[in-house]
Each structure stands twice: as structure tokens, then as C-alpha cells.
Design a protein around this motif. Structure first.
Motif, PDB file in Angstrom:
ATOM      1  N   ASN A 222      16.296  44.096  -9.347  1.00 50.91           N
ATOM      2  CA  ASN A 222      16.437  42.664  -9.621  1.00 50.91           C
ATOM      3  C   ASN A 222      15.051  42.044  -9.798  1.00 50.91           C
ATOM      4  O   ASN A 222      14.315  41.849  -8.823  1.00 50.91           O
ATOM      5  CB  ASN A 222      17.188  42.000  -8.468  1.00 50.91           C
ATOM      6  CG  ASN A 222      17.809  40.688  -8.870  1.00 50.91           C
ATOM      7  OD1 ASN A 222      17.471  40.128  -9.903  1.00 50.91           O
ATOM      8  ND2 ASN A 222      18.720  40.185  -8.052  1.00 50.91           N
ATOM      9  N   ASP A 223      14.682  41.725 -11.025  1.00 52.14           N
ATOM     10  CA  ASP A 223      13.321  41.267 -11.321  1.00 52.14           C
ATOM     11  C   ASP A 223      12.881  40.020 -10.557  1.00 52.14           C
ATOM     12  O   ASP A 223      11.687  39.889 -10.244  1.00 52.14           O
ATOM     13  CB  ASP A 223      13.148  41.066 -12.820  1.00 52.14           C
ATOM     14  CG  ASP A 223      13.170  42.381 -13.577  1.00 52.14           C
ATOM     15  OD1 ASP A 223      12.655  43.377 -13.040  1.00 52.14           O
ATOM     16  OD2 ASP A 223      13.710  42.418 -14.701  1.00 52.14           O
ATOM     17  N   PRO A 224      13.758  39.059 -10.219  1.00 57.79           N
ATOM     18  CA  PRO A 224      13.299  37.920  -9.405  1.00 57.79           C
ATOM     19  C   PRO A 224      12.741  38.309  -8.039  1.00 57.79           C
ATOM     20  O   PRO A 224      12.077  37.485  -7.395  1.00 57.79           O
ATOM     21  CB  PRO A 224      14.570  37.071  -9.263  1.00 57.79           C
ATOM     22  CG  PRO A 224      15.344  37.358 -10.507  1.00 57.79           C
ATOM     23  CD  PRO A 224      15.106  38.825 -10.770  1.00 57.79           C
TER      24      PRO A 224
ATOM     25  N   ARG B  57       8.161  38.832  -7.276  1.00 59.58           N
ATOM     26  CA  ARG B  57       7.152  37.957  -6.656  1.00 59.58           C
ATOM     27  C   ARG B  57       7.130  38.126  -5.143  1.00 59.58           C
ATOM     28  O   ARG B  57       6.075  38.017  -4.518  1.00 59.58           O
ATOM     29  CB  ARG B  57       7.402  36.502  -7.026  1.00 59.58           C
ATOM     30  CG  ARG B  57       8.704  35.913  -6.487  1.00 59.58           C
ATOM     31  CD  ARG B  57       8.883  34.456  -6.874  1.00 59.58           C
ATOM     32  NE  ARG B  57       9.085  34.314  -8.324  1.00 59.58           N
ATOM     33  CZ  ARG B  57       9.251  33.132  -8.913  1.00 59.58           C
ATOM     34  NH1 ARG B  57       9.211  32.014  -8.196  1.00 59.58           N
ATOM     35  NH2 ARG B  57       9.458  33.074 -10.218  1.00 59.58           N
ATOM     36  N   TYR B  58       8.289  38.414  -4.547  1.00 56.74           N
ATOM     37  CA  TYR B  58       8.345  38.588  -3.096  1.00 56.74           C
ATOM     38  C   TYR B  58       7.722  39.918  -2.674  1.00 56.74           C
ATOM     39  O   TYR B  58       7.123  40.007  -1.603  1.00 56.74           O
ATOM     40  CB  TYR B  58       9.800  38.492  -2.623  1.00 56.74           C
ATOM     41  CG  TYR B  58      10.378  37.117  -2.818  1.00 56.74           C
ATOM     42  CD1 TYR B  58      10.149  36.117  -1.884  1.00 56.74           C
ATOM     43  CD2 TYR B  58      11.119  36.813  -3.957  1.00 56.74           C
ATOM     44  CE1 TYR B  58      10.660  34.832  -2.076  1.00 56.74           C
ATOM     45  CE2 TYR B  58      11.635  35.538  -4.162  1.00 56.74           C
ATOM     46  CZ  TYR B  58      11.402  34.556  -3.214  1.00 56.74           C
ATOM     47  OH  TYR B  58      11.900  33.286  -3.398  1.00 56.74           O
TER      48      TYR B  58
ATOM     49  N   THR C 266       7.207  42.189 -14.765  1.00 54.72           N
ATOM     50  CA  THR C 266       8.566  42.480 -15.220  1.00 54.72           C
ATOM     51  C   THR C 266       8.548  43.356 -16.463  1.00 54.72           C
ATOM     52  O   THR C 266       9.374  44.276 -16.601  1.00 54.72           O
ATOM     53  CB  THR C 266       9.326  41.175 -15.499  1.00 54.72           C
ATOM     54  OG1 THR C 266       9.480  40.450 -14.277  1.00 54.72           O
ATOM     55  CG2 THR C 266      10.708  41.455 -16.091  1.00 54.72           C
TER      56      THR C 266
ATOM     57  N   GLU D  34       5.907  32.176  -4.498  1.00 56.12           N
ATOM     58  CA  GLU D  34       5.877  31.322  -5.680  1.00 56.12           C
ATOM     59  C   GLU D  34       4.519  31.340  -6.372  1.00 56.12           C
ATOM     60  O   GLU D  34       4.421  31.071  -7.581  1.00 56.12           O
ATOM     61  CB  GLU D  34       6.237  29.885  -5.292  1.00 56.12           C
ATOM     62  CG  GLU D  34       7.702  29.673  -4.943  1.00 56.12           C
ATOM     63  CD  GLU D  34       8.095  30.277  -3.610  1.00 56.12           C
ATOM     64  OE1 GLU D  34       7.191  30.545  -2.775  1.00 56.12           O
ATOM     65  OE2 GLU D  34       9.302  30.501  -3.390  1.00 56.12           O
TER      66      GLU D  34
ATOM     67  N   VAL E 246      17.774  38.006  -2.431  1.00 54.60           N
ATOM     68  CA  VAL E 246      16.413  37.950  -2.957  1.00 54.60           C
ATOM     69  C   VAL E 246      15.629  36.877  -2.199  1.00 54.60           C
ATOM     70  O   VAL E 246      16.109  35.767  -1.984  1.00 54.60           O
ATOM     71  CB  VAL E 246      16.419  37.638  -4.463  1.00 54.60           C
ATOM     72  CG1 VAL E 246      15.002  37.354  -4.959  1.00 54.60           C
ATOM     73  CG2 VAL E 246      17.024  38.794  -5.243  1.00 54.60           C
TER      74      VAL E 246
ATOM     75  N   GLU F 235       4.456  37.518 -12.216  1.00 50.21           N
ATOM     76  CA  GLU F 235       5.776  38.156 -12.215  1.00 50.21           C
ATOM     77  C   GLU F 235       6.258  38.484 -13.624  1.00 50.21           C
ATOM     78  O   GLU F 235       6.863  39.539 -13.851  1.00 50.21           O
ATOM     79  CB  GLU F 235       6.783  37.234 -11.525  1.00 50.21           C
ATOM     80  CG  GLU F 235       8.206  37.767 -11.491  1.00 50.21           C
ATOM     81  CD  GLU F 235       9.170  36.764 -10.912  1.00 50.21           C
ATOM     82  OE1 GLU F 235      10.041  36.282 -11.662  1.00 50.21           O
ATOM     83  OE2 GLU F 235       9.060  36.444  -9.713  1.00 50.21           O
TER      84      GLU F 235
ATOM     85  N   ASN G  40      17.330  42.719  -2.722  1.00 51.18           N
ATOM     86  CA  ASN G  40      17.557  42.937  -4.147  1.00 51.18           C
ATOM     87  C   ASN G  40      18.757  42.144  -4.661  1.00 51.18           C
ATOM     88  O   ASN G  40      19.148  42.260  -5.818  1.00 51.18           O
ATOM     89  CB  ASN G  40      17.756  44.423  -4.437  1.00 51.18           C
ATOM     90  CG  ASN G  40      17.473  44.785  -5.880  1.00 51.18           C
ATOM     91  OD1 ASN G  40      16.370  44.542  -6.347  1.00 51.18           O
ATOM     92  ND2 ASN G  40      18.449  45.354  -6.577  1.00 51.18           N
TER      93      ASN G  40
ATOM     94  N   SER H  86       4.384  33.642  -9.519  1.00 51.97           N
ATOM     95  CA  SER H  86       5.385  33.487 -10.576  1.00 51.97           C
ATOM     96  C   SER H  86       4.820  33.821 -11.954  1.00 51.97           C
ATOM     97  O   SER H  86       5.512  34.406 -12.799  1.00 51.97           O
ATOM     98  CB  SER H  86       5.944  32.056 -10.565  1.00 51.97           C
ATOM     99  OG  SER H  86       4.907  31.104 -10.728  1.00 51.97           O
TER     100      SER H  86
ATOM    101  N   SER I  31       7.719  34.262   2.345  1.00 47.19           N
ATOM    102  CA  SER I  31       8.935  33.491   2.141  1.00 47.19           C
ATOM    103  C   SER I  31       9.023  32.394   3.185  1.00 47.19           C
ATOM    104  O   SER I  31       8.474  31.313   3.038  1.00 47.19           O
ATOM    105  CB  SER I  31      10.153  34.421   2.192  1.00 47.19           C
ATOM    106  OG  SER I  31      11.321  33.759   1.812  1.00 47.19           O
TER     107      SER I  31
END
Length: 393
Positions: free
Chosen positions: A368-370, A373-374, A15, A5, A173, A11, A354, A8, A320
């Protein structure tokens, strides 16, 4: 260690890089614009040591930490796309016909650039981080990973450990998966030309039909797995190409068939190479024909070092949470040429979730853009775990 996080804000910028790369895919060693984009971004971060042309079109960068002397670790991302026509219809879809980022290498490259920006700004570690941007992961031997290792950068930069990451559709994700030891299979390829005697399809008794020989050969090769290999071992033999006559009424002189061999054990590569020829030749000779045979060693088994796997798991858990890391994933039979770097140095490859997307190498796939951050947090945490205060050794 950093939580995902915390990245973010970064990110959003990453992206835009990822989608730019997705719109402009390049194949194999011909990643000219991609390598230039990577080099320019690295330079904009204030990184002074940047090398290009490694292993053909590879890009290397070194970031020195501010916490004193230490070792050098390598973080690797792949840059090339695939010869697939994209069908996503997305605003950032490929602008190059017949080319697309169907394996997420655009995401891998963008995430490592994001980590590079953060690490160059903070430099809160000992020693050095080598950023490895590799071309030609998707090609047959010699691939980009092999050629970069052959260029000697691991020795020249005194890299002691290497870490890789690959996105994984079907894994949520924010989650990761890894195991120690073999993670991904080796890849070898074979070509068999079956020589018969051509003739009219109405008079098969006057010919030696290589199509019939090919049918028996394909069936016979399956016995290598079903009847000749220990069921607890992993071996895949798949015939994927078959070419014969292009007429209804012609028995061809010859048939060409090709396929791939995947294994998690080096001794099974030797076994398959020898036995495919034995089976194919004896079947052909039983029908009055013969064969020519070619077997090509390609990517070795991707083997994660046990200690490096523990480091990778710790870095993922910090990004995470502990329950988001599966440390006992079963090995998969796909191949990955990061294996060459893991043959040369201890290290580990990890899978990054993903989400519920199309499969890899599918024309409807998109990174998968989200997940960005991971990936960034994972890379930053690997540096902390290896080169930070109280690092794992």
C-alpha cells in the motif's frame, strides 16, 4: 524526529521505485537486477561506501553523519519476491510469470532507499548508518539473513544495533505494532518417509498400507500440541505435504509426508524434533512398517531487545502519534530471518500498517503506497533516536 507528512514529496518518487521493483520481481539469491537497482540508487545519492555480493547478493551502504563520532546502527530491508502468479491486474503488476512481490519486500526496499536519500542529504547525526539490503528472506536454510551474518559484516562495520520493519495487512496505514521479547516464531521443517509393503488395493491384508500409517501419524502428531505441551506455550505442528500412489488400485510401498514446526521457545524446538520421530516411528512399527526421518532447523525465534523496542516505539510515535503505536502486540507464529541478525546484535523488528489489503503471500496482495511516508519517517527517526543529539541509549 520527523513526522510522516514531511516526506509526502519524497513519497511520490519512492512510489515509482516501488512499482518498478514490483513489476520486476526476482527470487531468493537471484536478485541481480534488484541489487543493481539498489546499488545505482545509493550511488546517485552520493553515498561513497557501497558493497555488493554480501551473503550472495546483499548490498551494504554506509552513510557517515556530520555530528561527530558515534556508533554504527544497521537498518535492514529484504529484496526478494515469491514464486506466486500475480492476479492483481494492476498497471505495475509483475512482468515475470510465476513471480511476484506478495510479501511487500518491494515496499521495504523502496522505503529504505527513500530514507537513504534523506539521510545522505541531511547527515544530521553522529556516527554511521549501515543500510542493509538482504536477498533470500523467503528461502529455506541457509537464507539470506543467515549468509549475510556469516559474511561478518556486523563485526567488520562494528554495527552495534540492528532494526527491521515489515508491513502488516489489517493494521491501519499510519499505525505500527511491536512488542519486546519474542515477536515472531522459529521455523523448522521435517520430512518423514513411511515404509510399508505395497500390494493390490483389493487385498490390503497382504500389504502393509503406509497410507493408513500416515493417517495415524498425522493425527498422532497433533497430540504434541494438544496433550503434551503446556497450553501457555506456543507450538504449531502442521503436516503440509502428503504423497503416495497415483493409482486407484495400488497400495504404495511408501508414503512421504512433510510439515513445519513453529514455536516461540527454543526448548520446544528440541522437544518437537525428538518427539515427532518417536511418535512417527512407533506408530509405523505398530503396523509393521518403519520410517526415515529428517528434521531441519531453519529460522530462529525473532526476539526484540527491550531497550531497542523502546527506541523503535519512540521513533514510530514521533512519525505518527503515540496512540498509533501498539507496543503490546501478541507474538505471531510466522517466521522472519531477520532473527539471525537479532541473534547477533540487539535490535528490534516493527510492523508497519499496510491497511485493508490482501494477506501476505496472497496472489492479490500489493504493498500500500500511502504507507511509504510512514516507513521513511520511521527509519529516519530510528537514526535520530540512536545517533542524534539526546539519543536513547
Amino acid at each position: 524526529m520527523r513526522k510522516a507528512e514531511e516526506f509526502s514529496r519524497l513519497e511520490a518518487e519512492v512510489t515509482t521505485w516501488r512499482r518498478h521493483l514490483h513489476s520486476n520481481p526476482e527470487l531468493d539469491f537471484n536478485v541481480h537486477q534488484t541489487a543493481e537497482f539498489v546499488r545505482d540508487k545509493l550511488a546517485s545519492f552520493g553515498i561513497g561506501h557501497i558493497e555488493t555480493g554480501i551473503g550472495g547478493r546483499g548490498v551494504l551502504a554506509l552513510i557517515n553523519g556530520d555530528k561527530g563520532e558515534g556508533g554504527t546502527i544497521g537498518l535492514r530491508a529484504d529484496m526478494d519476491a515469491l514464486p506466486i502468479q500475480e492476479t492483481t491486474g494492476l498497471a505495475w503488476a509483475s512482468r515475470s510469470a510465476g513471480k511476484m512481490h506478495a510479501c511487500g519486500h518491494d515496499g521495504h526496499t523502496a522505503m529504505l532507499l527513500g530514507a537513504a536519500k534523506h539521510l545522505s542529504e541531511t547527515r544530521d547525526f553522529k556516527g554511521r548508518v549501515a543500510l542493509i539490503f538482504q536477498p533470500a528472506e523467503e528461502v529455506e536454510f541457509p537464507s539470506g539473513g543467515f549468509r549475510m551474518v556469516q559474511d561478518g559484516f556486523l563485526d567488520r562495520l562494528q554495527v552495534s544495533q540492528v532494526f527491521g520493519l515489515h508491513n502488516w495487512p489489517g493494521l491501519e496505514v499510519g499505525k505500527y505494532a511491536i512488542c519486546g521479547g519474542p515477536l515472531m516464531a522459529s521455523q523448522d521443517d521435517f520430512d518423514i518417509t513411511i515404509q510399508g509393503r505395497g500390494g493390490h488395493a483389493a487385498n490390503p491384508h497382504l500389504a502393509i498400507d503406509p497410507v493408513v500409517i500416515a493417517a495415524h501419524t498425522i493425527t498422532g502428531l497433533q497430540s504434541l500440541v494438544s496433550r503434551c505441551t503446556d497450553p501457555t506455550d506456543s507450538l504449531v505442528v502442521s503436516v503440509t505435504k502428503l504423497s503416495a500412489s497415483n493409482a486407484y488400485n495400488v497400495i504404495a510401498d511408501q508414503v512421504e509426508l512433510s510439515g513445519t514446526v513453529r514455536s516461540l521457545a527454543p526448548h520446544l524446538r528440541d522437544y518437537a524434533e525428538q518427539q515427532i520421530e518417536v511418535i512417527a516411528r512407533k506408530i509405523a512399527q505398530a503396523f509393521g512398517g518403519d520410517i526415515t526421518y529428517r528434521y531441519r532447523r531453519s529460522v530462529p525465534v525473532t526476539v526484540n531487545d527491550i531497550q531497542a523496542t523502546a527506541i523503535a516505539a519512540r521513533a514510530a510515535e514521533a512519525a505518527s502519534q503515540v496512540e498509533s503505536v501498539n507496543c503490546r502486540i501478541r507474538p505471531v507464529m510466522g517466521a522472519e530471518d531477520f532473527a539471525y541478525m537479532l541473534e547477533a546484535r540487539p535490535g528490534a523488528m516493527i510492523f508497519l500498517g499496510n491497511g485493508n489489503t490482501a494477506a501476505l503471500h496472497n496472489p492479490n496482495y500489493d504493498f500500500n503506497d500511502p504507507a511509504i511516508r510512514y516507513g521513511i519517517a520511521y527509519w529516519v527517526n530510528v537514526v535520530s533516536a540512536t545517533l542524534g543529539t539526546g539519543s536513547v541509549r
